[in-house]
Design a protein around this motif. Structure first.
Motif, short mmCIF file in Angstrom:
data_model
loop_
_atom_site.label_atom_id
_atom_site.label_comp_id
_atom_site.label_asym_id
_atom_site.label_seq_id
_atom_site.Cartn_x
_atom_site.Cartn_y
_atom_site.Cartn_z
N MET A 1 0.84 -1.20 0.00
CA MET A 1 0.00 0.00 0.00
C MET A 1 0.87 1.25 0.00
SD MET A 1 -2.95 1.18 2.70
CE MET A 1 -3.56 2.86 2.66
N SER A 7 -6.49 7.59 2.46
CA SER A 7 -7.58 6.62 2.39
C SER A 7 -8.90 7.39 2.39
CB SER A 7 -7.53 5.69 3.60
OG SER A 7 -7.90 6.39 4.78
N ASN A 210 -4.42 -1.68 6.00
CA ASN A 210 -4.86 -1.69 4.61
C ASN A 210 -5.70 -0.47 4.25
OD1 ASN A 210 -4.24 -4.36 2.93
ND2 ASN A 210 -4.35 -4.89 5.11
N ASN A 257 -1.81 -8.89 3.25
CA ASN A 257 -2.62 -7.87 2.56
C ASN A 257 -3.53 -8.50 1.52
OD1 ASN A 257 -1.45 -5.89 4.12
ND2 ASN A 257 0.03 -5.27 2.57
N TYR A 260 -6.47 -9.95 3.29
CA TYR A 260 -7.45 -8.92 3.65
C TYR A 260 -8.33 -8.57 2.45
CZ TYR A 260 -9.63 -4.69 5.35
OH TYR A 260 -10.57 -3.77 5.72
N ARG A 261 -7.73 -8.49 1.30
CA ARG A 261 -8.50 -8.11 0.11
C ARG A 261 -9.44 -9.22 -0.36
NH1 ARG A 261 -3.45 -5.67 -1.23
NH2 ARG A 261 -2.79 -7.56 -2.31
N THR A 267 -12.22 -8.88 5.08
CA THR A 267 -12.41 -7.64 4.34
C THR A 267 -13.57 -6.82 4.90
OG1 THR A 267 -11.69 -8.79 2.34
CG2 THR A 267 -12.77 -6.66 2.05
#
Length: 289
Positions: A1, A7, A210, A257, A260-261, A267
């Motif tokens: 990231m 964000s 994230n 990561n 997480y996605r 998520t």
């Protein structure tokens, strides 16, 4: 990231210009953002009603809008405590992170537990990290250096531990989970400490890393107020990966990561079971666009 990119939570929106007048040094920025927020419990003022509801300002743009409506002056102009936006450690940190990102400095929030607020109890907490060109530097922007024996602007290992570190210690039987949480009171209707609480904070830690810097009372996915029936193996996995990532393992960083996605249990998909301290049961689901 890319931690220089705002964000959706840290984006100051129409108020971005307020950051242009901030100091260019890290301590100076921290001092300004520290003076914009007052903690809803620890600030020495009891807030109710609309003022207490300010703790649900998810977006930096909303926090700045509230500040400007009330004060209408540059951010570096001191605010009286009662004129500050009501929030918590997450808001102190996110304002600082937003200001650094605005200036092109990589910054992120870190979720975990601090040992320095109460003897014998480790309070849930959020601190910031920024990249100084060589390493990530941890800073607790909520603290005044005069009140603490360690360097609050370049924190050593120990006073603050990530949720992942604490969870792995808990699972290994190396620490007492009841000494980690938001409230040590064993007689409260909902015990805000213990293994379930630590586990949820591992999920907050991953979300914040994230770019989903959610409120500490947003709940989603595999989060639960009990350990029975929870997917402990999944939490073990992401905790191990985040600790490895913190130790420089780039493969672990990419893997956690990606999890997480891709994993719907991890998520944040835009819907939260909202358990705000400003509300009262029954709590409810909210859609966050």
């Amino acid at each position: 990231m890319d931690y220089t990119t705002q964000s959706r939570f840290s984006d100051p929106g129409d108020h971005a210009g307020l950051f242009d007048a901030l100091p260019d040094d890290i301590p100076g920025i921290a001092a300004v953002t520290r003076g914009l927020i007052i903690h809803y419990r620890a600030g020495g003022i009891e807030f109710t009603g609309e003022r207490l509801a300010e703790i649900d300002s998810r977006w930096v743009s909303a926090i700045l809008a509230t500040d400007q409506k009330r004060n209408g002056t540059p951010l570096a102009v001191p605010r009286e405590p009662g004129d500050r936006v009501v929030g918590c450690c997450r808001d102190h940190t996110l304002l600082f992170v937003s200001a650094l990102r605005h200036k092109g400095i990589p910054a992120r929030s870190r979720v975990g537990f601090a040992e320095y607020f109460a003897e014998g109890f480790n309070h849930d907490h959020v601190v910031a990290e920024y990249w100084n060109g060589n390493r990530w530097v941890m800073i607790d922007t909520e603290l005044d250096q005069a009140d603490y024996p360690f360097d609050v602007e370049d924190m050593p290992a120990g006073p603050f531990k990530s949720a992942a570190e604490v969870w792995l210690g808990y699972r290994a039987g190396e620490l007492d989970g009841d000494t980690y949480g938001a409230d040590p009171n064993p007689d409260a209707p909902l015990k805000l400490h213990g293994g379930w609480f630590i586990r949820n904070y591992v999920h907050y830690q991953l979300a914040h890393l994230n770019g989903d810097e959610l409120l500490l009372w947003d709940n989603w996915g595999a989060m639960s107020d009990r350990l029975d029936g929870a997917d402990l193996d999944l939490t073990d996995r992401i905790a191990r990966l985040m600790v490895a990532s913190d130790n420089g393992d780039e493969t672990a960083t990419k893997e956690v990561n990606e999890l997480y996605r891709m994993d719907p249990d991890l998520t944040f998909a835009g819907r939260s079971f909202h358990t705000s301290p400003a509300g009262a049961p029954p709590f409810t689901w909210v859609d966050i666009s």
